[in-house]
Scaffold this active site. Structure first.
Site, PDB file in Angstrom:
ATOM      1  N   HIS A  98     -54.607  33.914   5.835  1.00  0.00           N
ATOM      2  CA  HIS A  98     -55.843  34.653   6.131  1.00  0.00           C
ATOM      3  C   HIS A  98     -55.754  35.303   7.502  1.00  0.00           C
ATOM      4  O   HIS A  98     -55.033  34.840   8.379  1.00  0.00           O
ATOM      5  CB  HIS A  98     -57.057  33.723   6.066  1.00  0.00           C
ATOM      6  CG  HIS A  98     -56.898  32.493   6.904  1.00  0.00           C
ATOM      7  ND1 HIS A  98     -56.233  31.378   6.462  1.00  0.00           N
ATOM      8  CD2 HIS A  98     -57.303  32.223   8.155  1.00  0.00           C
ATOM      9  CE1 HIS A  98     -56.227  30.467   7.411  1.00  0.00           C
ATOM     10  NE2 HIS A  98     -56.857  30.949   8.466  1.00  0.00           N
ATOM     11  N   PHE A  99     -56.517  36.362   7.656  1.00  0.00           N
ATOM     12  CA  PHE A  99     -56.599  37.096   8.919  1.00  0.00           C
ATOM     13  C   PHE A  99     -58.019  36.999   9.432  1.00  0.00           C
ATOM     14  O   PHE A  99     -58.973  37.314   8.713  1.00  0.00           O
ATOM     15  CB  PHE A  99     -56.173  38.558   8.720  1.00  0.00           C
ATOM     16  CG  PHE A  99     -54.715  38.647   8.355  1.00  0.00           C
ATOM     17  CD1 PHE A  99     -53.749  38.815   9.334  1.00  0.00           C
ATOM     18  CD2 PHE A  99     -54.311  38.480   7.040  1.00  0.00           C
ATOM     19  CE1 PHE A  99     -52.397  38.837   9.003  1.00  0.00           C
ATOM     20  CE2 PHE A  99     -52.960  38.499   6.703  1.00  0.00           C
ATOM     21  CZ  PHE A  99     -52.009  38.676   7.691  1.00  0.00           C
ATOM     22  N   HIS A 100     -58.139  36.529  10.674  1.00  0.00           N
ATOM     23  CA  HIS A 100     -59.446  36.459  11.318  1.00  0.00           C
ATOM     24  C   HIS A 100     -59.752  37.809  11.954  1.00  0.00           C
ATOM     25  O   HIS A 100     -58.935  38.326  12.733  1.00  0.00           O
ATOM     26  CB  HIS A 100     -59.443  35.430  12.451  1.00  0.00           C
ATOM     27  CG  HIS A 100     -59.229  34.015  12.046  1.00  0.00           C
ATOM     28  ND1 HIS A 100     -60.265  33.120  11.907  1.00  0.00           N
ATOM     29  CD2 HIS A 100     -58.097  33.329  11.764  1.00  0.00           C
ATOM     30  CE1 HIS A 100     -59.769  31.940  11.566  1.00  0.00           C
ATOM     31  NE2 HIS A 100     -58.459  32.029  11.471  1.00  0.00           N
ATOM     32  N   GLN A 113     -53.371  26.706  12.476  1.00  0.00           N
ATOM     33  CA  GLN A 113     -53.738  26.965  11.075  1.00  0.00           C
ATOM     34  C   GLN A 113     -54.304  25.684  10.475  1.00  0.00           C
ATOM     35  O   GLN A 113     -53.698  24.614  10.578  1.00  0.00           O
ATOM     36  CB  GLN A 113     -52.514  27.430  10.257  1.00  0.00           C
ATOM     37  CG  GLN A 113     -52.893  27.833   8.832  1.00  0.00           C
ATOM     38  CD  GLN A 113     -51.718  28.396   8.031  1.00  0.00           C
ATOM     39  OE1 GLN A 113     -50.574  28.349   8.474  1.00  0.00           O
ATOM     40  NE2 GLN A 113     -52.004  28.912   6.852  1.00  0.00           N
ATOM     41  N   ASP A 156     -66.522  33.935   8.082  1.00  0.00           N
ATOM     42  CA  ASP A 156     -66.007  32.606   8.420  1.00  0.00           C
ATOM     43  C   ASP A 156     -67.189  31.696   8.722  1.00  0.00           C
ATOM     44  O   ASP A 156     -68.124  32.084   9.438  1.00  0.00           O
ATOM     45  CB  ASP A 156     -65.088  32.708   9.642  1.00  0.00           C
ATOM     46  CG  ASP A 156     -64.335  31.427   9.922  1.00  0.00           C
ATOM     47  OD1 ASP A 156     -63.104  31.456   9.883  1.00  0.00           O
ATOM     48  OD2 ASP A 156     -64.986  30.392  10.197  1.00  0.00           O
ATOM     49  N   ILE A 157     -67.127  30.497   8.157  1.00  0.00           N
ATOM     50  CA  ILE A 157     -68.238  29.544   8.305  1.00  0.00           C
ATOM     51  C   ILE A 157     -68.490  29.200   9.773  1.00  0.00           C
ATOM     52  O   ILE A 157     -69.613  28.866  10.150  1.00  0.00           O
ATOM     53  CB  ILE A 157     -67.947  28.287   7.454  1.00  0.00           C
ATOM     54  CG1 ILE A 157     -69.205  27.565   7.058  1.00  0.00           C
ATOM     55  CG2 ILE A 157     -66.945  27.359   8.113  1.00  0.00           C
ATOM     56  CD1 ILE A 157     -68.991  26.570   5.923  1.00  0.00           C
ATOM     57  N   ASN A 164     -53.070  32.761  12.104  1.00  0.00           N
ATOM     58  CA  ASN A 164     -52.423  31.519  12.539  1.00  0.00           C
ATOM     59  C   ASN A 164     -51.465  31.028  11.459  1.00  0.00           C
ATOM     60  O   ASN A 164     -51.821  31.032  10.276  1.00  0.00           O
ATOM     61  CB  ASN A 164     -53.486  30.446  12.809  1.00  0.00           C
ATOM     62  CG  ASN A 164     -54.457  30.863  13.900  1.00  0.00           C
ATOM     63  OD1 ASN A 164     -54.068  31.556  14.835  1.00  0.00           O
ATOM     64  ND2 ASN A 164     -55.698  30.447  13.784  1.00  0.00           N
TER      65      ASN A 164
HETATM   66  P1  5GP Z   1     -57.402  28.661  10.546  1.00  0.00           P
HETATM   67  O1  5GP Z   1     -57.762  27.543  11.495  1.00  0.00           O
HETATM   68  O2  5GP Z   1     -56.593  28.100   9.382  1.00  0.00           O
HETATM   69  O3  5GP Z   1     -56.748  29.834  11.188  1.00  0.00           O
HETATM   70  O4  5GP Z   1     -58.767  29.218   9.978  1.00  0.00           O
HETATM   71  C1  5GP Z   1     -59.450  28.645   8.919  1.00  0.00           C
HETATM   72  C2  5GP Z   1     -60.871  29.133   9.017  1.00  0.00           C
HETATM   73  O5  5GP Z   1     -61.516  28.866   7.788  1.00  0.00           O
HETATM   74  C3  5GP Z   1     -61.700  28.435  10.102  1.00  0.00           C
HETATM   75  O6  5GP Z   1     -62.112  29.410  11.050  1.00  0.00           O
HETATM   76  C4  5GP Z   1     -62.869  27.825   9.339  1.00  0.00           C
HETATM   77  O7  5GP Z   1     -64.089  27.959  10.012  1.00  0.00           O
HETATM   78  C5  5GP Z   1     -62.868  28.601   8.040  1.00  0.00           C
HETATM   79  N1  5GP Z   1     -63.362  27.858   6.898  1.00  0.00           N
HETATM   80  C6  5GP Z   1     -62.978  26.614   6.504  1.00  0.00           C
HETATM   81  N2  5GP Z   1     -63.651  26.256   5.395  1.00  0.00           N
HETATM   82  C7  5GP Z   1     -64.454  27.292   5.071  1.00  0.00           C
HETATM   83  C8  5GP Z   1     -65.390  27.517   3.995  1.00  0.00           C
HETATM   84  O8  5GP Z   1     -65.623  26.684   3.126  1.00  0.00           O
HETATM   85  N3  5GP Z   1     -66.054  28.708   3.992  1.00  0.00           N
HETATM   86  C9  5GP Z   1     -65.828  29.658   4.950  1.00  0.00           C
HETATM   87  N4  5GP Z   1     -66.528  30.783   4.856  1.00  0.00           N
HETATM   88  N5  5GP Z   1     -64.958  29.479   5.961  1.00  0.00           N
HETATM   89  C10 5GP Z   1     -64.278  28.307   6.017  1.00  0.00           C
END
Ligand code: 5GP
Ligand code: ZN
Length: 144
Positions: free
Chosen positions: A101-103, A95, A31-32, A88
């Site tokens: 996706h799963f963190h 989300q 995750d970035i 999420n």
């Molecule tokens: P959410 O908030 O939907 O549960 O998680 C989305 C996740 O995607 C965030 O933790 C965010 O840092 C990650 N993310 C968003 N854009 C990118 C990307 O371009 N590359 C990577 N590796 N992670 C991303």
């Protein structure tokens, strides 16, 4: 593939990622945001928005792969003492990318850079409220 989806673009290789595991069903990449070091996302290779969109077959494919990815993260660093696995669903639930996706968030100490708050409302929830909740969820279950 959804042309407007950032994770579909990562799967296609149009956006680079630090991939840690990949096969025909899933991709796992860093995750970035690196909430803690090693924070990894596991995604299905098909575009589905959230947990509600899984059928059993896809769920089996994705969930079956999570433990070995989690073990690899854990075994990569002896300082990892725990792991939170977070999924999420919906903007309200944090989300932000609508490709499911799963963190996998490795935990290093109580005061590392991840936290989650479970409020305990157990004392103020009556048994009749619990029964009402139980019934309404049971009644909403598919194939009951
Ligand atoms: P959410 O908030 O939907 O549960 O998680 C989305 C996740 O995607 C965030 O933790 C965010 O840092 C990650 N993310 C968003 N854009 C990118 C990307 O371009 N590359 C990577 N590796 N992670 C991303
Ligand atoms: Zn997608």
């Amino acid at each position: 593939m959804d042309n407007n989806c950032i994770f579909c673009k990562i799967i296609a290789g149009d956006i680079p990622s630090y991939t840690v595991y990949e096969d025909d069903k899933v991709k796992a990449f860093l995750d970035i945001s690196q909430t803690t070091p090693g924070h990894t996302l596991v995604i299905p290779k098909v575009h589905i928005p959230d947990i509600y969109a899984y059928d059993e077959e896809l769920a089996e494919q994705v969930f079956a792969r999570i433990p070995k990815i989690a073990r690899a993260i854990k075994n990569s660093n002896p300082s990892i003492k725990g792991m939170n696995i977070v999924n999420n669903n919906g903007e309200l639930a944090y989300q932000s990318v609508f490709h499911s996706h799963f963190h996998l968030i490795p935990r290093y100490s109580e005061d590392d850079t991840f936290s989650i708050n479970y409020t305990d409302n157990g004392e103020s929830t009556s048994s009749s409220q619990l029964e009402e909740l139980q019934t309404s969820i049971q009644n909403a279950m598919e194939d009951k």
